[in-house]
Design a protein around this motif. Structure first.
Motif, PDB file in Angstrom:
ATOM      1  N   GLY A 167      27.949  57.738  47.547  1.00  0.00           N
ATOM      2  CA  GLY A 167      26.854  57.224  48.372  1.00  0.00           C
ATOM      3  C   GLY A 167      27.123  55.829  48.922  1.00  0.00           C
ATOM      4  N   ASN A 168      27.775  55.004  48.115  1.00  0.00           N
ATOM      5  CA  ASN A 168      28.047  53.634  48.582  1.00  0.00           C
ATOM      6  C   ASN A 168      29.503  53.217  48.451  1.00  0.00           C
ATOM      7  N   LYS A 169      30.385  54.190  48.184  1.00  0.00           N
ATOM      8  CA  LYS A 169      31.824  53.891  48.051  1.00  0.00           C
ATOM      9  C   LYS A 169      32.635  55.013  48.699  1.00  0.00           C
ATOM     10  N   THR A 170      33.901  54.715  48.988  1.00  0.00           N
ATOM     11  CA  THR A 170      34.823  55.786  49.352  1.00  0.00           C
ATOM     12  C   THR A 170      35.461  56.281  48.056  1.00  0.00           C
ATOM     13  N   VAL A 171      35.291  57.582  47.805  1.00  0.00           N
ATOM     14  CA  VAL A 171      35.716  58.174  46.531  1.00  0.00           C
ATOM     15  C   VAL A 171      36.688  59.319  46.810  1.00  0.00           C
ATOM     16  N   SER A 172      37.737  59.427  46.000  1.00  0.00           N
ATOM     17  CA  SER A 172      38.587  60.624  46.019  1.00  0.00           C
ATOM     18  C   SER A 172      38.414  61.367  44.706  1.00  0.00           C
ATOM     19  N   LEU A 173      38.006  62.619  44.809  1.00  0.00           N
ATOM     20  CA  LEU A 173      37.949  63.514  43.648  1.00  0.00           C
ATOM     21  C   LEU A 173      39.239  64.327  43.694  1.00  0.00           C
ATOM     22  N   ILE A 174      40.126  64.101  42.739  1.00  0.00           N
ATOM     23  CA  ILE A 174      41.445  64.733  42.832  1.00  0.00           C
ATOM     24  C   ILE A 174      41.510  66.024  42.023  1.00  0.00           C
ATOM     25  N   CYS A 175      42.268  66.987  42.582  1.00  0.00           N
ATOM     26  CA  CYS A 175      42.475  68.289  41.950  1.00  0.00           C
ATOM     27  C   CYS A 175      43.969  68.608  42.025  1.00  0.00           C
ATOM     28  N   SER A 176      44.494  69.305  41.044  1.00  0.00           N
ATOM     29  CA  SER A 176      45.896  69.737  41.158  1.00  0.00           C
ATOM     30  C   SER A 176      45.975  70.861  42.186  1.00  0.00           C
ATOM     31  N   GLY A 177      47.128  71.022  42.784  1.00  0.00           N
ATOM     32  CA  GLY A 177      47.305  72.081  43.779  1.00  0.00           C
ATOM     33  C   GLY A 177      46.407  71.843  44.973  1.00  0.00           C
ATOM     34  N   ASP A 178      45.619  72.853  45.315  1.00  0.00           N
ATOM     35  CA  ASP A 178      44.647  72.755  46.408  1.00  0.00           C
ATOM     36  C   ASP A 178      43.250  72.578  45.810  1.00  0.00           C
ATOM     37  N   PRO A 179      42.383  71.798  46.452  1.00  0.00           N
ATOM     38  CA  PRO A 179      41.064  71.539  45.863  1.00  0.00           C
ATOM     39  C   PRO A 179      40.083  72.707  45.951  1.00  0.00           C
ATOM     40  N   GLN A 180      40.401  73.726  46.746  1.00  0.00           N
ATOM     41  CA  GLN A 180      39.548  74.909  46.739  1.00  0.00           C
ATOM     42  C   GLN A 180      39.881  75.803  45.542  1.00  0.00           C
ATOM     43  N   LEU A 181      41.145  76.199  45.446  1.00  0.00           N
ATOM     44  CA  LEU A 181      41.527  77.274  44.531  1.00  0.00           C
ATOM     45  C   LEU A 181      41.505  76.793  43.079  1.00  0.00           C
ATOM     46  N   PHE A 182      40.519  77.270  42.334  1.00  0.00           N
ATOM     47  CA  PHE A 182      40.302  76.864  40.947  1.00  0.00           C
ATOM     48  C   PHE A 182      40.172  75.346  40.850  1.00  0.00           C
ATOM     49  N   GLY A 183      39.714  74.752  41.952  1.00  0.00           N
ATOM     50  CA  GLY A 183      39.511  73.305  42.015  1.00  0.00           C
ATOM     51  C   GLY A 183      38.031  72.969  42.118  1.00  0.00           C
ATOM     52  N   MET A 184      37.737  71.761  42.601  1.00  0.00           N
ATOM     53  CA  MET A 184      36.376  71.240  42.540  1.00  0.00           C
ATOM     54  C   MET A 184      35.612  71.322  43.856  1.00  0.00           C
ATOM     55  N   ALA A 185      36.243  71.735  44.946  1.00  0.00           N
ATOM     56  CA  ALA A 185      35.574  71.700  46.255  1.00  0.00           C
ATOM     57  C   ALA A 185      34.338  72.609  46.271  1.00  0.00           C
ATOM     58  N   MET A 210      52.736  65.763  47.544  1.00  0.00           N
ATOM     59  CA  MET A 210      51.449  65.452  48.177  1.00  0.00           C
ATOM     60  C   MET A 210      51.603  65.441  49.690  1.00  0.00           C
ATOM     61  N   THR A 211      50.532  65.758  50.393  1.00  0.00           N
ATOM     62  CA  THR A 211      50.572  65.576  51.845  1.00  0.00           C
ATOM     63  C   THR A 211      50.329  64.101  52.167  1.00  0.00           C
ATOM     64  N   ILE A 212      50.689  63.738  53.380  1.00  0.00           N
ATOM     65  CA  ILE A 212      50.439  62.368  53.831  1.00  0.00           C
ATOM     66  C   ILE A 212      48.934  62.111  53.862  1.00  0.00           C
ATOM     67  N   ALA A 213      48.156  63.113  54.269  1.00  0.00           N
ATOM     68  CA  ALA A 213      46.692  62.954  54.305  1.00  0.00           C
ATOM     69  C   ALA A 213      46.121  62.711  52.909  1.00  0.00           C
ATOM     70  N   ALA A 214      46.666  63.379  51.898  1.00  0.00           N
ATOM     71  CA  ALA A 214      46.188  63.190  50.525  1.00  0.00           C
ATOM     72  C   ALA A 214      46.474  61.763  50.072  1.00  0.00           C
ATOM     73  N   GLN A 215      47.668  61.324  50.380  1.00  0.00           N
ATOM     74  CA  GLN A 215      48.060  59.954  50.027  1.00  0.00           C
ATOM     75  C   GLN A 215      47.139  58.933  50.711  1.00  0.00           C
ATOM     76  N   GLN A 216      46.866  59.155  51.992  1.00  0.00           N
ATOM     77  CA  GLN A 216      46.005  58.230  52.739  1.00  0.00           C
ATOM     78  C   GLN A 216      44.586  58.208  52.181  1.00  0.00           C
ATOM     79  N   ALA A 217      44.066  59.379  51.809  1.00  0.00           N
ATOM     80  CA  ALA A 217      42.704  59.442  51.268  1.00  0.00           C
ATOM     81  C   ALA A 217      42.616  58.630  49.981  1.00  0.00           C
ATOM     82  N   ILE A 218      43.621  58.781  49.125  1.00  0.00           N
ATOM     83  CA  ILE A 218      43.612  58.041  47.849  1.00  0.00           C
ATOM     84  C   ILE A 218      43.745  56.539  48.123  1.00  0.00           C
ATOM     85  N   GLU A 219      44.626  56.189  49.057  1.00  0.00           N
ATOM     86  CA  GLU A 219      44.797  54.756  49.376  1.00  0.00           C
ATOM     87  C   GLU A 219      43.506  54.142  49.903  1.00  0.00           C
TER      88      GLU A 219
END
Lengths: 240, 240
Positions: free
Chosen positions: A68-86, A15-24
């Motif tokens: 809308g009223n929470k901080t949410v992380s939608l997680i995807c394997s690999g990169d969230p663009q490629l065959f992911g949810m972005a 994971m990148t540090i940014a990914a870890q921070q977003a989830i935290e």
């Protein structure tokens, strides 16, 4: 706030540090059940909302709504663009005008698997999925044909499934019209996870090899070589 | 031990945890002067060996040699395979039979820039560099032609330089033979660094836009759309 987070191949280190921070930072983690299980191990104290395969739209709608009223992380394997949810999240976002989306990139299988094999992706390459669930089969064949013709390295995602057992063989036959059977190829199964397996082999051998849906496949270009068991596409520096 | 480490776009947050750990474990950091400067800020107490542009071979030879009795990280921007040093290190490795190489993948510009634009890389795509320093110009043209013909999203690395000011225009002209001038495109300059700039525009507009060598360019496929100012390639879930 909705982070759409690429978690890489599955290990915490990938994971990148940014990914870890977003989830935290997030109060709710939304994802496909299997990937959420990987993440729960590293972030056990979070709230999770998970759905199964083919419930992508439910998952993304839930994430947009909750953001809308929470901080949410939608997680995807690999990169969230490629065959992911972005992409889907942006497609659905006009119905959620207050949603603030941030895409947090991750290392997609092409690169995490390539690193296991050596350096197949040194230069120009194409990523092609063999799944015809969302792309017409004719378009997939055309892309294989074109990528083979112009001597790009080809990375194949979703090479197989129960209902598509012979798709990789058919793909290799298309490439064999333009490349030698000796072309250096490779595959990696369960990248970065327990039971990781990889092999460097020729295009002729690949054609007759059964791989499963957890495998990423690499077809070299005309210059790709096997060096001490690694799959290596030279860049050309040696000739400069 | 030689780690060949992708540091991503340049921010510390864009690095993977594995990349950070490899650098922390290393006694010597080898890299291109500019990228080493980025890393020095985060890891000030390390020893560095840096070389300038076009001295790739010196850098890789030094890293391989030093790795015989030290833990060394050879750092690359983005991912260490793609236009990075991993391929060259493997090419030169037979002369260093004791070298142990581990490639630590990173987020390449295609994905870090794509995340800024929205989700251009939702599906099949091709990466093509316009630099003809190491690839014959005819091969580059052929690749653009093929990728355009089969409706893949195209990511262009090295779109311009002082001696190649009109290369992006020529590339767009090739793509325009197969795609509408209204095709949604985008570019990101200085991804993840100070002065980051991005723009979503049409293929016709892109053709007449000057970009520099620090820019990554995205040409959408026939389904790519602009949604609230973002560049989004749909995956097709909405039609399932």
């Amino acid at each position: 706030m909705l982070y759409i987070v690429g978690i890489g191949a599955g290990s915490r280190e990938g994971m990148t540090i940014a990914a870890q921070q977003a989830i935290e930072r997030s109060e709710l983690i939304v994802g496909y059940t299997k990937y959420a299980e990987l993440i729960k191990e590293y972030f056990p104290d979070k709230n999770y909302f998970t759905t199964g395969m083919k419930q992508e739209r439910d998952r993304v709608e839930a994430a947009l709504k909750e953001s809308g009223n929470k901080t949410v992380s939608l997680i995807c394997s690999g990169d969230p663009q490629l065959f992911g949810m972005a992409g889907l999240a942006y497609e659905l976002s006009p119905a959620h005008p207050d949603a603030k989306i941030v895409v947090v990139p991750g290392v997609t299988a092409a690169f995490s698997g390539g690193a296991v094999l050596g350096s197949p992706l040194t230069m120009d390459f194409a990523v092609i999925s063999l799944s015809d669930l969302l792309t017409p089969a004719e378009k997939i064949r055309k892309r294989l044909e074109c990528a083979a013709e112009c001597d790009m390295v080809i990375v194949i995602y979703n090479p197989s499934s129960k209902s598509r057992a012979d798709y990789l063989k058919k793909a290799c036959d298309i490439v064999l019209k333009h490349r030698s059977g000796d072309t250096v190829c490779g595959y990696v199964r369960n990248i970065g996870r327990d039971g990781q397996e990889s092999r460097v082999l020729t295009l002729s051998q690949l054609r007759d090899t059964a791989v499963d849906m957890f495998t990423t496949v690499y077809i070299g270009n005309s210059e790709t070589r096997a060096i001490n068991g690694k799959m290596v596409t030279p860049r050309g520096y040696r000739n400069v």
